[in-house]
Design a protein around this motif. Sequence first.
Motif, short mmCIF file in Angstrom:
data_model
loop_
_atom_site.label_atom_id
_atom_site.label_comp_id
_atom_site.label_asym_id
_atom_site.label_seq_id
_atom_site.Cartn_x
_atom_site.Cartn_y
_atom_site.Cartn_z
N ALA A 110 63.16 51.52 13.78
CA ALA A 110 63.53 50.85 14.92
C ALA A 110 62.64 51.22 16.10
CB ALA A 110 65.00 51.32 15.06
N SER A 111 62.12 52.35 16.19
CA SER A 111 61.15 53.08 17.10
C SER A 111 60.11 52.18 17.37
CB SER A 111 60.84 54.31 17.10
OG SER A 111 62.25 55.23 17.01
N ALA A 112 59.49 51.79 16.09
CA ALA A 112 58.37 50.90 15.93
C ALA A 112 58.71 49.41 16.16
CB ALA A 112 57.56 51.27 14.69
N THR A 113 59.75 49.21 16.39
CA THR A 113 60.02 47.52 16.24
C THR A 113 61.25 47.26 17.48
OG1 THR A 113 61.64 47.73 14.69
CG2 THR A 113 59.43 47.02 13.79
N ILE A 114 62.43 47.54 17.22
CA ILE A 114 63.00 47.22 18.22
C ILE A 114 62.86 47.59 19.75
CG2 ILE A 114 65.83 47.06 18.87
CD1 ILE A 114 66.09 47.35 15.75
N VAL A 115 62.90 49.14 19.48
CA VAL A 115 62.42 49.72 20.93
C VAL A 115 61.51 48.98 21.94
CG1 VAL A 115 61.92 52.07 22.01
CG2 VAL A 115 63.68 51.89 20.09
N PRO A 116 60.24 49.00 20.99
CA PRO A 116 59.02 48.32 21.97
C PRO A 116 59.48 46.94 22.45
CG PRO A 116 58.38 49.45 20.08
CD PRO A 116 59.90 49.42 20.07
N ALA A 117 60.19 46.04 21.58
CA ALA A 117 60.58 44.86 22.26
C ALA A 117 61.50 44.94 23.10
CB ALA A 117 61.05 43.90 20.99
N ALA A 118 62.34 45.82 23.24
CA ALA A 118 63.37 45.96 24.37
C ALA A 118 62.88 46.41 25.53
CB ALA A 118 64.58 47.10 23.95
N THR A 119 62.01 47.43 25.22
CA THR A 119 61.15 48.13 26.51
C THR A 119 60.46 47.16 27.43
OG1 THR A 119 59.57 49.04 25.21
CG2 THR A 119 61.40 50.41 25.89
N VAL A 120 59.57 46.02 26.72
CA VAL A 120 59.07 45.00 27.37
C VAL A 120 60.01 44.45 28.33
CG1 VAL A 120 58.11 42.84 27.07
CG2 VAL A 120 57.36 44.74 25.47
N HIS A 121 61.19 43.96 27.94
CA HIS A 121 61.92 43.25 28.93
C HIS A 121 62.53 44.30 29.85
CE1 HIS A 121 63.13 39.66 26.45
NE2 HIS A 121 62.99 40.78 25.21
N ILE A 122 62.79 45.46 29.71
CA ILE A 122 63.11 46.60 30.74
C ILE A 122 61.92 46.53 31.77
CG2 ILE A 122 63.61 49.00 31.11
CD1 ILE A 122 65.94 47.24 29.66
N ALA A 123 60.82 46.72 31.14
CA ALA A 123 59.50 47.00 32.20
C ALA A 123 59.44 45.80 33.03
CB ALA A 123 58.48 47.54 31.36
N ARG A 124 59.42 44.54 32.44
CA ARG A 124 59.48 43.32 33.16
C ARG A 124 60.26 43.40 34.54
NH1 ARG A 124 60.86 38.62 29.65
NH2 ARG A 124 62.68 39.25 30.57
#
Length: 299
Positions: A102-116
Amino acid sequence: MVDPRYIRMFHEVVQTGSYSGAARRLGYSQPAVSQQMRALEHTVGTPLFTRAGRTMRLTEAGEVLARHAASVLHDLDAAQNQIAAIRQLRAGNLRICSFPSASATIVPAATVHIARDHPDLRIRLIEAEPPDSMETLRRGECDVALAFTYPGVAEQLDGDLVGVAVLDDPVVAVLPKGHRLAKRRSVELADLADERWIAGCTRCRDHFVQECGAVGFEPDIAFTTDDNLAVQSLVAAGTGIALMPSLVLSFLRHPKVISRRVRRLANRQVSAYALRDHHRIPATALMLETFERVGTAMR
């Protein structure tokens, strides 16, 4: 403890030189200011003002308080501004505990939304497999935990935790490319009863053994490791075969292995959890909502 409202009013009295001046500046009546200053003097236990005719003067205690009042009010204003920034997600820190795939897949996808949308929100990631990740959450060492379960072994949620479903992760068989069943698009678990196996983490291994027992065999486990790349390398080398969540294979796939769907095998269920009280914290609520949204997009 001195009421900060008294300090603010005291500061205005000192600045204007009178109760009436402070009342005009703050929009209070003069008697209200006088009453609050008496309450302040009662709190500190000594007079803060004296009068010489129509002139108001500070006592020694009043001078001490006056020297500190401006910095106290400045610190209070700074604290309120920082709290507002955290509340409005313009600042703050968030700790996520996640299992490796999940750290390699779900977390990066979620942090893209957060950072934006919230570029000043800072995220720290730590890794742990469940149930250790859930204990990390219960100890308050993270704000949100990503964990997985299997049907029949659902996470035990006490009254202190809340969770949201993220996605169902299919579990597939990982075989060497030259395997006898490589030409099939899917297999039955019973078709693999005579194989040697590579087993994964404790929770995955327990579920694997349970599924094998349900179709009538006890698996011959030749090797056990939590390292997904090592599992695939062992399969490629012919040490055995394995069951592996599809999430892993979406970002990590050895060139000499193939995956095949296992019919009637239950999916791994991925969820995000937080302490119930923390769910009221804006950053935590945002992270849960984002994980849920990302999981929906990945299905």
